[in-house]
Design a protein around this motif. Structure first.
Motif, PDB file in Angstrom:
ATOM      1  N   LYS A 193       1.784   6.921  -7.356  1.00 22.51           N
ATOM      2  CA  LYS A 193       0.525   7.306  -8.020  1.00 22.51           C
ATOM      3  C   LYS A 193       0.802   8.181  -9.208  1.00 22.51           C
ATOM      4  O   LYS A 193       1.646   8.990  -9.265  1.00 22.51           O
ATOM      5  CB  LYS A 193      -0.377   8.050  -7.048  1.00 22.51           C
ATOM      6  CG  LYS A 193      -1.215   7.143  -6.208  1.00 22.51           C
ATOM      7  CD  LYS A 193      -2.196   7.982  -5.421  1.00 22.51           C
ATOM      8  CE  LYS A 193      -3.128   7.090  -4.656  1.00 22.51           C
ATOM      9  NZ  LYS A 193      -4.065   7.835  -3.856  1.00 22.51           N
ATOM     10  N   SER A 218       0.828  -1.212   0.000  1.00 20.50           N
ATOM     11  CA  SER A 218       0.000   0.000   0.000  1.00 20.50           C
ATOM     12  C   SER A 218       0.857   1.255   0.000  1.00 20.50           C
ATOM     13  O   SER A 218       0.558   2.222  -0.714  1.00 20.50           O
ATOM     14  CB  SER A 218      -0.927   0.008   1.217  1.00 20.50           C
ATOM     15  OG  SER A 218      -1.853  -1.036   1.145  1.00 20.50           O
ATOM     16  N   ARG A 256       0.924   4.163  -2.938  1.00 24.91           N
ATOM     17  CA  ARG A 256       0.696   5.595  -2.676  1.00 24.91           C
ATOM     18  C   ARG A 256       1.843   6.450  -3.217  1.00 24.91           C
ATOM     19  O   ARG A 256       1.641   7.527  -3.756  1.00 24.91           O
ATOM     20  CB  ARG A 256       0.542   5.823  -1.175  1.00 24.91           C
ATOM     21  CG  ARG A 256      -0.855   5.626  -0.683  1.00 24.91           C
ATOM     22  CD  ARG A 256      -1.022   6.111   0.767  1.00 24.91           C
ATOM     23  NE  ARG A 256      -1.848   5.123   1.447  1.00 24.91           N
ATOM     24  CZ  ARG A 256      -1.409   4.196   2.291  1.00 24.91           C
ATOM     25  NH1 ARG A 256      -0.156   4.127   2.631  1.00 24.91           N
ATOM     26  NH2 ARG A 256      -2.257   3.344   2.828  1.00 24.91           N
TER      27      ARG A 256
END
Length: 51
Positions: free
Chosen positions: A51, A44, A48
């Motif tokens: 992106k 995760s 992030r």
């Protein structure tokens, strides 16, 4: 009477061994779950950042 005592001893021994194995498995599964959670957190975080 002696045969019943032998069966009881074997049953109690088997139960004790099974209980120890189950308790050991709980710790192993808990550790595996924590490792999987940490891996998911890292994925995760990377998602992030990219992106």
């Amino acid at each position: 009477m002696l045969a019943n005592l032998d069966v009881l001893k074997k049953t109690l021994t088997l139960g004790a061994v099974a209980a120890c194995l189950m308790l050991g498995a709980c710790n192993t599964v808990e550790g595996f779950g924590q490792d999987m959670q940490k891996a998911g957190d890292n994925i995760s975080d990377e998602a992030r950042e990219n992106k």
